[in-house]
Design an enzyme around this catalytic site. Structure first.
Site, short mmCIF file in Angstrom:
data_model
loop_
_atom_site.label_atom_id
_atom_site.label_comp_id
_atom_site.label_asym_id
_atom_site.label_seq_id
_atom_site.Cartn_x
_atom_site.Cartn_y
_atom_site.Cartn_z
N GLU A 102 -5.78 -3.52 13.50
CA GLU A 102 -6.69 -4.37 12.72
C GLU A 102 -7.17 -3.54 11.54
O GLU A 102 -7.74 -2.46 11.73
CB GLU A 102 -7.91 -4.78 13.54
CG GLU A 102 -7.63 -5.45 14.85
CD GLU A 102 -8.92 -5.57 15.68
OE1 GLU A 102 -10.01 -5.23 15.17
OE2 GLU A 102 -8.82 -6.00 16.84
N ASP B 11 -20.92 -4.51 13.26
CA ASP B 11 -20.51 -3.11 13.29
C ASP B 11 -21.68 -2.15 13.43
O ASP B 11 -22.70 -2.29 12.77
CB ASP B 11 -19.72 -2.78 12.02
CG ASP B 11 -18.43 -3.58 11.95
OD1 ASP B 11 -17.72 -3.62 12.96
OD2 ASP B 11 -18.14 -4.17 10.89
#
Length: 270
Positions: free
Chosen positions: A53, A64
């Site tokens: 990815e 994140d």
């Protein structure tokens, strides 16, 4: 040119046929530089990753944790553009023949244009997109374009997702289902926990798509644990941390290649 959703499906099926989970690595484009990011993706493939990815760096990455945020900041300060993400996908795919996805928040695609983004990703040899913040009920236009261009649409499910919601998400997705192992942001964890196993079981009850687990896996032992119940093991922060901690780019590439090798062994010890 059509995208590589079939390559992604074939790769996951081949891992299953070998009685193991697939190893899926995450690295942001443009980190530590555009060329360095491309080299890092090739290095994790060399080490044993089945799928990569490529992250599209974002200034407000809600999923994140601090490690990936730091890498995104470096990439953004370096001026990374969507064209650099596409170049990363293209060069990694052409060098390895392996499936490369883009993981991105919705806002950059919306601003860039859905048709333009999907056409360019397919032309670059991309296999699809992971879209962690695109609600399924608002995804129809994206899915039409992705399907037209042969791209997978991977949605994220979480332990908080109710069974009815899971069914709606998995019915709309393609390629695989990204199961977030826990509530919270990306990062390495001491353990992956029971929540992930339960979520995989509940998700599998709604779909025939492979179910791959991310968030929290950082070493071979954890990879082996998750590989015992999931179709794929997704690792991101641990790779990025190896790059951040390295003395220089050469050492960083060696470190991510070595980690990929350790994790690739781990997914085979399910």
């Amino acid at each position: 040119m059509s995208g590589n959703i079939q390559l992604l499906s074939d790769t996951l099926a081949a891992a299953k046929a070998e009685n193991r989970a697939a190893l899926i690595a995450y690295l942001p484009a443009g980190f530590p530089s555009v060329d360095g990011g491309i080299a890092a993706v090739k290095a994790v493939f060399d080490g044993g990753a089945d799928v990569v990815e490529v992250g599209l760096p974002h200034s407000d990455p809600v999923l994140d944790g601090p490690v990936i945020q730091t890498a995104d900041d470096i990439a953004l300060r370096g001026g990374v553009k969507i064209a650099d993400v596409m170049r990363t996908v293209r060069e990694a795919y052409e060098a390895t023949g392996k499936p490369v996805l883009v993981m991105t928040y919705w806002n950059p695609i919306d601003r860039y244009g859905i048709e333009r983004f999907t056409a360019e990703l397919a032309e670059a040899g991309g296999a699809g997109c992971i879209l962690p913040d695109l609600p399924v009920q608002e995804s129809e236009l994206w899915r039409e374009h992705a399907e037209k261009h042969g791209l997978a649409t991977v949605f994220v499910v979480a332990p908080s997702s109710k069974d009815e919601r899971l069914a709606k998400i998995t019915a709309a997705g393609s390629g695989f289902v990204y199961a977030a192992s826990l509530m919270g942001v990306t990062g390495t964890r001491a353990s992956v926990g029971l929540e992930a196993r339960n979520l995989v079981g509940r998700t599998r009850a709604t779909t025939a798509l492979p179910v791959c687990v991310g968030l929290g896996v950082s070493n071979a032992e954890q990879a082996a644990e998750v590989a015992g119940f999931a179709d794929g093991v997704i690792v991101g922060s641990a790779f990025v941390k190896r790059m951040l901690d390295a003395a220089d780019e050469v050492a960083g590439l060696a470190a991510v290649r070595a980690l990929a090798g350790e994790l690739a062994e781990g997914v085979r010890k399910r």
